[in-house]
Design a protein around this motif. Sequence first.
Motif, mmCIF file in Angstrom:
data_model
loop_
_atom_site.group_PDB
_atom_site.id
_atom_site.type_symbol
_atom_site.label_atom_id
_atom_site.label_comp_id
_atom_site.label_asym_id
_atom_site.label_seq_id
_atom_site.Cartn_x
_atom_site.Cartn_y
_atom_site.Cartn_z
ATOM 1 N N VAL A 94 0.822 -1.213 0.000
ATOM 2 C CA VAL A 94 0.000 0.000 0.000
ATOM 3 C C VAL A 94 0.856 1.264 0.000
ATOM 4 O O VAL A 94 0.519 2.248 -0.642
ATOM 5 C CB VAL A 94 -0.955 0.022 1.216
ATOM 6 N N THR A 95 1.994 1.215 0.681
ATOM 7 C CA THR A 95 2.827 2.409 0.731
ATOM 8 C C THR A 95 3.472 2.705 -0.613
ATOM 9 O O THR A 95 3.986 3.798 -0.829
ATOM 10 C CB THR A 95 3.938 2.260 1.791
ATOM 11 N N SER A 96 3.463 1.711 -1.518
ATOM 12 C CA SER A 96 3.986 1.947 -2.855
ATOM 13 C C SER A 96 2.968 2.671 -3.719
ATOM 14 O O SER A 96 3.295 3.197 -4.775
ATOM 15 C CB SER A 96 4.367 0.617 -3.519
ATOM 16 N N ILE A 97 1.704 2.659 -3.309
ATOM 17 C CA ILE A 97 0.670 3.380 -4.046
ATOM 18 C C ILE A 97 0.552 4.797 -3.503
ATOM 19 O O ILE A 97 0.453 5.757 -4.236
ATOM 20 C CB ILE A 97 -0.694 2.666 -3.920
ATOM 21 N N GLY A 98 0.610 4.931 -2.216
ATOM 22 C CA GLY A 98 0.512 6.273 -1.637
ATOM 23 C C GLY A 98 0.251 6.208 -0.158
ATOM 24 O O GLY A 98 -0.090 5.169 0.384
ATOM 25 N N ALA A 99 0.424 7.333 0.487
ATOM 26 C CA ALA A 99 0.171 7.405 1.913
ATOM 27 C C ALA A 99 -1.328 7.409 2.166
ATOM 28 O O ALA A 99 -2.119 7.835 1.325
ATOM 29 C CB ALA A 99 0.815 8.663 2.487
ATOM 30 N N SER A 100 -1.730 6.947 3.348
ATOM 31 C CA SER A 100 -3.154 6.818 3.646
ATOM 32 C C SER A 100 -3.841 8.156 3.890
ATOM 33 O O SER A 100 -5.062 8.228 3.925
ATOM 34 C CB SER A 100 -3.341 5.926 4.879
ATOM 35 N N ASP A 101 -3.054 9.226 4.065
ATOM 36 C CA ASP A 101 -3.654 10.535 4.307
ATOM 37 C C ASP A 101 -3.484 11.474 3.116
ATOM 38 O O ASP A 101 -3.462 12.685 3.259
ATOM 39 C CB ASP A 101 -3.052 11.171 5.567
ATOM 40 N N VAL A 102 -3.349 10.873 1.927
ATOM 41 C CA VAL A 102 -3.153 11.665 0.718
ATOM 42 C C VAL A 102 -4.228 11.316 -0.300
ATOM 43 O O VAL A 102 -4.607 10.151 -0.448
ATOM 44 C CB VAL A 102 -1.761 11.416 0.101
#
Length: 434
Positions: free
Chosen positions: A53-61
Amino acid sequence: MNTLDLIGSAVSNTFRSKTRTILTILAIFVGAFTLTLTSGLGTGINAYIDDTVTSIGASDVMTVTKTPEGATGIAAAGPVEYDPDAIASAQPGPPGQTVVALTPDDLDALAEIDGVLDVQATRSISPDFIQAGENDKFVIGVGSLIAGQTVQLAAGTAPDDDVDELQLALPLSFVEPMGFEDEDAAIGETVTIAVTDAERTQHLVDATIVGIAEEGLASPTGASLIPNDALSDALFDAQNVGIPSDQVERFAQASVWFDPAATDDEITDLKDRLTDEGYTGTTVADQLGAFKTVIDGIVLVLNAFAIIALLAASFGIVNTLFMSVQERTREIGLMKAMGMGNGRVFSLFSIEAAFIGLLGSAIGVVIAMFAGTAISSALSGSLLADLPGLNLIAFDPVSIVVIIVVVMAIAFLAGTLPAARAARADPVDSLRYE
C-alpha cells in the motif's frame, strides 16, 4: 449417559460402517479442500496488496484532478469538444483521455478547501532515454513519490530529497541490460538521462544510482526511475526550456493531504467539498478497493463451487445417518426403554454428523495447506518471480477455524433430519423391529 459418554459413544458409532463413513468424509474433504485453497488465494493476494500500500501512496493523501465538463474517454458518448485548458491525463486510461490542467490558482483554491492540510502539484517528466557509460540506451519513465510513500528496494537506499546531489533509484529490471553485474554493482554508478525541451534541444543530465527498486503489483516505479527532488527539478527545468512561463505551471493532477485521523465519513465529506468546487479526489483506499473488489469477486465465485461440493456432501451425511438409524433401530428402542430421552438421542446422532464434518474438514484443510504452500513456493520461483514478496496462497488461522466450523455446522444441519427421526422413534416399535 452424561455429555462425555454421549460424545464418546457418537465417535465410536461413527465408524460402525467404515466404508460408508469414509466415502462421506471424502465428499466433505473435496469441499473443505477447495474452500481452503480459494480462501487462501484471496488472503494471499489481498495481503500482498496491503503490504504494498505504501507503494501506491500514503493513507492521508488524495489524488485530485480537475475534469472537463461532460464525459471523456470511455464514458464519452461521442466526440469530446476541444478544451484549450485540457492536457493529457497522468492516470492510465484510454488514448486521448484528458483532464483540465491545474494551474497555480487551482492549487491555491484547493488549499482553501476545508479539510485540506497541504497541496502539491504532480509534475510530469518524459525523458528520452537512460544510459550507463557507452552501453545501450533504454527508454524509461520518471516516477514520483509523495510524502508518506516508500519504494521497495532490492539494494541501496532511497533517494535523499534533502541533498543537492542528483540521485535516483533504478528499477531492478534495468540492472543487467544496462551493463551492471548485479544490484550491488550498480549502486554508486553514474548514469545519463536525456530529455528534450520545447525547442527540440536534447539535454543530458548525469545522476548517481543510490538504490535499486523492486517492481511489484502496486509499484509506482514500474519501468520508471525514482529521482530525488534535486534530480526532478533538473529534469523538469531542462524539459521546459522554451516554454512560456504561463504554460510551465500546468499540471494534470495534484496531491492533497488531509488529517491522518480522519474517519471514512470525514473523507467522504472532503470528497464532496472537492466535487462542489469542480475537482475529483481519489484516495489510496479507493485504488486498493478496485484491486480487492476484483480479487474478492473471483474468490467468491470459486468459493461458490466449494459450497456446492459441501452441499452435495451433506446429502451423503443424510444418507449415512439414515442408514445408521435404520440399522440401529432396536438399539435406539433399547436406549429409550432404559430412560434416554428424545433430546439425548437427537444429540447422539447430531454429534455423529458434526464429527464426520470435523474429520472431513480437518483433513481437507491440512492437505490444502500443504498443497497451497507447495504451489506458492513453485510459482514464486517461476511465473510470479517478477512479483517479489507475493505469497499467492496464504492461510489465515481465523479463516481456517471459520472453515472448519462452517463445515461442521453444515454437517450438523444435514444430520438433524435423521437425528430427529431417531428421537421420535417409539421404543416399543423399535424393540420389535426386525
